[in-house]
Design a protein around this motif. Structure first.
Motif, PDB file in Angstrom:
ATOM      1  N   SER A   1     -38.863  -9.375 -12.762  1.00  0.00           N
ATOM      2  CA  SER A   1     -37.942  -9.353 -11.676  1.00  0.00           C
ATOM      3  C   SER A   1     -38.556  -8.443 -10.416  1.00  0.00           C
ATOM      4  N   ASN A   2     -39.397  -7.383 -10.867  1.00  0.00           N
ATOM      5  CA  ASN A   2     -40.000  -6.638  -9.864  1.00  0.00           C
ATOM      6  C   ASN A   2     -40.755  -7.785  -9.048  1.00  0.00           C
ATOM      7  N   LEU A   3     -41.727  -8.570  -9.604  1.00  0.00           N
ATOM      8  CA  LEU A   3     -42.612  -9.364  -8.860  1.00  0.00           C
ATOM      9  C   LEU A   3     -41.788 -10.318  -8.031  1.00  0.00           C
ATOM     10  N   LEU A   4     -40.620 -11.011  -8.565  1.00  0.00           N
ATOM     11  CA  LEU A   4     -39.857 -11.867  -7.720  1.00  0.00           C
ATOM     12  C   LEU A   4     -39.109 -11.102  -6.617  1.00  0.00           C
ATOM     13  N   TYR A   5     -38.912  -9.781  -6.699  1.00  0.00           N
ATOM     14  CA  TYR A   5     -38.385  -8.949  -5.703  1.00  0.00           C
ATOM     15  C   TYR A   5     -39.613  -8.634  -4.561  1.00  0.00           C
ATOM     16  N   VAL A   6     -40.586  -8.427  -4.982  1.00  0.00           N
ATOM     17  CA  VAL A   6     -41.904  -8.168  -4.077  1.00  0.00           C
ATOM     18  C   VAL A   6     -42.037  -9.477  -3.303  1.00  0.00           C
ATOM     19  N   ARG A   7     -41.970 -10.792  -3.898  1.00  0.00           N
ATOM     20  CA  ARG A   7     -42.010 -11.901  -3.204  1.00  0.00           C
ATOM     21  C   ARG A   7     -40.943 -12.356  -2.660  1.00  0.00           C
ATOM     22  N   SER A   8     -39.889 -11.723  -2.617  1.00  0.00           N
ATOM     23  CA  SER A   8     -38.571 -11.889  -1.792  1.00  0.00           C
ATOM     24  C   SER A   8     -38.044 -13.305  -2.446  1.00  0.00           C
ATOM     25  N   MET A   9     -38.253 -13.759  -3.638  1.00  0.00           N
ATOM     26  CA  MET A   9     -37.942 -14.974  -4.164  1.00  0.00           C
ATOM     27  C   MET A   9     -36.499 -15.103  -4.810  1.00  0.00           C
ATOM     28  N   LYS A  10     -35.470 -14.902  -3.898  1.00  0.00           N
ATOM     29  CA  LYS A  10     -34.130 -14.566  -4.076  1.00  0.00           C
ATOM     30  C   LYS A  10     -33.539 -15.743  -5.161  1.00  0.00           C
ATOM     31  N   PRO A  11     -33.770 -17.033  -4.778  1.00  0.00           N
ATOM     32  CA  PRO A  11     -33.156 -18.101  -5.692  1.00  0.00           C
ATOM     33  C   PRO A  11     -33.816 -17.859  -7.351  1.00  0.00           C
ATOM     34  N   GLU A  12     -34.999 -17.535  -7.474  1.00  0.00           N
ATOM     35  CA  GLU A  12     -35.622 -17.425  -8.723  1.00  0.00           C
ATOM     36  C   GLU A  12     -34.971 -16.048  -9.461  1.00  0.00           C
ATOM     37  N   LEU A  13     -34.809 -15.022  -8.580  1.00  0.00           N
ATOM     38  CA  LEU A  13     -34.147 -13.818  -9.084  1.00  0.00           C
ATOM     39  C   LEU A  13     -32.838 -14.151  -9.344  1.00  0.00           C
ATOM     40  N   SER A  14     -32.138 -14.748  -8.563  1.00  0.00           N
ATOM     41  CA  SER A  14     -30.683 -15.017  -8.858  1.00  0.00           C
ATOM     42  C   SER A  14     -30.622 -15.594 -10.193  1.00  0.00           C
ATOM     43  N   TYR A  15     -31.419 -16.851 -10.554  1.00  0.00           N
ATOM     44  CA  TYR A  15     -31.440 -17.692 -11.688  1.00  0.00           C
ATOM     45  C   TYR A  15     -31.957 -16.990 -12.914  1.00  0.00           C
ATOM     46  N   LEU A  16     -32.831 -15.799 -12.648  1.00  0.00           N
ATOM     47  CA  LEU A  16     -33.165 -15.093 -14.012  1.00  0.00           C
ATOM     48  C   LEU A  16     -31.878 -14.078 -14.273  1.00  0.00           C
ATOM     49  N   ALA A  17     -31.403 -13.502 -13.094  1.00  0.00           N
ATOM     50  CA  ALA A  17     -30.325 -12.433 -13.653  1.00  0.00           C
ATOM     51  C   ALA A  17     -29.176 -13.228 -14.281  1.00  0.00           C
ATOM     52  N   HIS A  18     -28.720 -14.378 -13.810  1.00  0.00           N
ATOM     53  CA  HIS A  18     -27.435 -15.283 -14.439  1.00  0.00           C
ATOM     54  C   HIS A  18     -28.025 -15.637 -15.888  1.00  0.00           C
ATOM     55  N   ASN A  19     -29.412 -16.066 -16.135  1.00  0.00           N
ATOM     56  CA  ASN A  19     -29.750 -16.427 -17.295  1.00  0.00           C
ATOM     57  C   ASN A  19     -29.706 -15.329 -18.252  1.00  0.00           C
ATOM     58  N   LEU A  20     -30.080 -14.226 -18.000  1.00  0.00           N
ATOM     59  CA  LEU A  20     -30.095 -12.862 -18.962  1.00  0.00           C
ATOM     60  C   LEU A  20     -28.633 -12.483 -19.114  1.00  0.00           C
ATOM     61  N   VAL A  21     -28.004 -12.468 -18.108  1.00  0.00           N
ATOM     62  CA  VAL A  21     -26.527 -12.242 -18.394  1.00  0.00           C
ATOM     63  C   VAL A  21     -25.907 -13.151 -19.598  1.00  0.00           C
ATOM     64  N   GLU A  22     -26.191 -14.683 -19.384  1.00  0.00           N
ATOM     65  CA  GLU A  22     -25.975 -15.421 -20.504  1.00  0.00           C
ATOM     66  C   GLU A  22     -26.201 -15.003 -21.978  1.00  0.00           C
ATOM     67  N   ILE A  23     -27.483 -14.516 -22.037  1.00  0.00           N
ATOM     68  CA  ILE A  23     -28.131 -14.152 -23.247  1.00  0.00           C
ATOM     69  C   ILE A  23     -27.447 -12.828 -23.650  1.00  0.00           C
TER      70      ILE A  23
END
Length: 583
Positions: free
Chosen positions: A291-313
């Protein structure tokens, strides 16, 4: 248990047997929940190797007379232990004599103290005051374990626990000695190696330790190289481990991804993390780094998907909270981001990334005192965390306390000697302290090691301007422009117009009207320099109409040849011979 030497990776069957055996031993002792390092890591490595045939699977170890005598009490206590009733487990083990029962007895008492400490912290204090609460059982445990150790009665597991107790009491030198002894007594126990890793501060200390010659040592050295920012050596070591038979290990893939993250090779790190998620889609470990890498690249959709995915897990994992915190930070919702980093710290007060990231959020909220506390806690967890040292430097810079900033930036520079950001920060501090010579050294050194933000030469040029060192300033601007053009970057780079403006005036004063004209023409391409470029062109035209010839002075550096047709640099001029000087 004998362990294979590091040069004997050919016997993968024997290695797998050892991994299966150590996994079973860790489970018997309740070492399944501790910081992603014990039977979990052994199981992960064992899974990456080919399955064993039935006749090769190692049998359960034979029971000794003491084991048999303590078996009933051990089974009962282990049941209570698994239910996290640690005091109850310790009560039924208090008279047992076997090594296995003794370890579980002491470990239950240790975890009981840790649980009470965490409960008291959550009930009465905020996350920034966690360090003020102590595990009250530690001193008693130290006294009892010390007596057993002096009598030579501690096995590898008990030595590991003794080392943890000493570390918790801040007796770090003694803890290192005990962890080294634990690796000799039980080389396959990854927990001892990992604890040792957290206490080693530099490569000299690593070389001074007498470690056992076993294949686990190769994994330890690779991990240690990553921690000490010796990324080239770490990648070589992990590559050799993959070639030795661990090519399917998700642990090694994740460590290589972390190594690329540490050297800011973002593309390669992102590729490996995406590959890791394909192989292990429900993995949570290391996803905070992803997520730090996605943050640095400002990849908001990918970071949002990762966050939702981990919350489900699993939404109650430390990594999940950190990922959500990064997501809110990217959306500039810094209060929410700080809240999730605090949740991560409630789950694990020793989560280094959460302390550092929370410090960043407090900085964004202009809460400098809270930021300082967070960064200091990060340093308590790991003194090698350059981000926390660098964050403290930035915080004191905001507070206009340059001497403090200088101290913390120096610490960060020592940990990352080839990171240009640390050197540029040092240079800015020296400038504020009117130590221009040291500032020059830092800026030139930052350029020499590879200026990732392309600011070092500009700051060096402006410093030369302030000191009326016009030739040196021109040389810095020339190198800067040549680098921008040779890399094929867009000419709209933030400070190109500044460099062109200065060089236009510089060439005009030195009567190099052709070069001045080229710079002035290029100034017209930039909104903030257009009027000055036009004015300079009018001045050049007026001078030429008066018949004044251009200078033929070859000592004045030239940047373009000509700029309008070719952007390849003619020659590069070193502004100062400072490349060998380290501040």
């Amino acid at each position: 248990m004998a362990a294979t030497r590091s040069s004997e990776f050919g016997d993968l069957v024997q290695i797998k047997k050892q991994l299966i055996s150590i996994t079973a031993q860790c489970k018997e002792r309740g070492l399944v929940h501790s910081v992603k390092c014990l039977c979990f890591r052994a199981s992960e490595l064992a899974f990456s190797l080919d399955p064993l045939p039935l006749n090769e699977i190692p049998p359960a170890p034979e029971l000794t007379e003491e084991d048999a005598r303590d078996l009933d009490a051990l089974c009962l206590a282990k049941s209570y232990f698994d239910l996290k009733e640690y005091d109850r487990a310790a009560y039924f083990l208090r008279g047992c004599r076997s090594q296995k029962a003794y370890f579980l007895y002491m470990y239950s008492r240790y975890l009981s103290g840790e649980k009470k400490k965490d409960d008291e912290t959550v009930d009465s204090l905020g996350p920034l005051e966690k360090g003020q609460v102590r595990n009250e059982a530690l001193r008693e445990l130290r006294v009892e374990l010390s007596k057993k150790h002096s009598a030579g009665e501690l096995d590898g597991f008990a030595l590991y626990l003794y080392g943890v107790v000493l570390r918790k009491l801040d007796l770090l030198k003694e803890a290192v000695e005990i962890f080294v002894a634990a690796t000799h007594a039980l080389p396959l126990h990854w927990g001892s190696w990992l604890e040792l890793c957290n206490l080693i501060t530099n490569i000299e200390m690593l070389k001074s330790l007498s470690l056992p010659e076993c294949w686990v040592r190769d994994f330890f050295m690779a991990h240690m190289f990553t921690e000490l920012q010796m990324i080239k050596e770490a990648l070589q070591k992990y590559q050799s481990l993959m070639e030795a038979g661990f090519a399917k290990s998700t642990y090694i893939i994740s460590q290589i991804a972390v190594a690329y993250h540490n050297i800011r090779d973002i593309d390669q790190a992102l590729y490996l993390f995406n590959e890791l998620r394909e192989q292990d889609p429900f993995r949570i470990e290391n996803m905070d780094t992803f997520s730090n890498l996605l943050y640095v690249r400002s990849m908001k959709p990918e970071l949002s998907y990762l966050a939702h995915n981990l919350v489900e897990i699993d939404k109650y994992r430390v990594e999940t909270c950190c990922v959500i915190g990064n997501y809110y930070s990217l959306r500039s919702q810094h209060e929410k981001a700080a809240l999730y980093f605090q949740r991560a710290l409630k789950l694990n007060p020793r989560c280094l990334g959460a302390w550092t990231l929370m410090g960043h959020e407090y900085m964004e909220m202009k809460n400098t005192s809270a930021a300082i506390q967070a960064y200091r806690h990060a340093i308590e967890v790991n003194k090698r965390d350059y981000r926390a040292w660098y964050g403290l430097g930035q915080t004191y810079e905001i507070l206009k306390m340059p001497f403090y900033s200088l101290y913390y930036y120096r610490k960060a520079h020592q940990l990352r000697p080839n990171d240009s950001r640390m050197l540029v920060a040092l240079g800015e501090c020296y400038e504020k302290l009117s130590q221009q010579v040291e500032a020059k050294k830092c800026y030139w050194r930052a350029y020499s090691v590879g200026d990732v933000e392309r600011m070092a030469l500009l700051k060096l040029a402006k410093l030369h301007e302030q000191l009326n060192e016009f030739d040196d300033a021109a040389q810095c601007y020339i190198i800067y422009i040549q680098d921008i053009f040779s890399c094929g970057e867009q000419l709209e780079h933030a400070e190109v117009s500044t460099a062109l403006r200065y060089l236009g005036q510089y060439y005009f004063k030195n009567k190099l009207y052709d070069e001045a004209s080229l710079c002035a023409q290029r100034c017209c391409d930039y909104n903030d320099a257009r009027e000055e470029g036009k004015a300079l062109l009018r001045q050049i035209s007026a001078v030429r109409e008066q018949g004044e010839p251009s200078s033929t002075d070859l000592s004045v550096p030239c940047v373009f040849n000509p700029l309008s047709n070719n952007t390849t640099p003619v020659r590069r001029v070193s502004p100062l011979d400072l490349s060998s000087v380290t501040p």
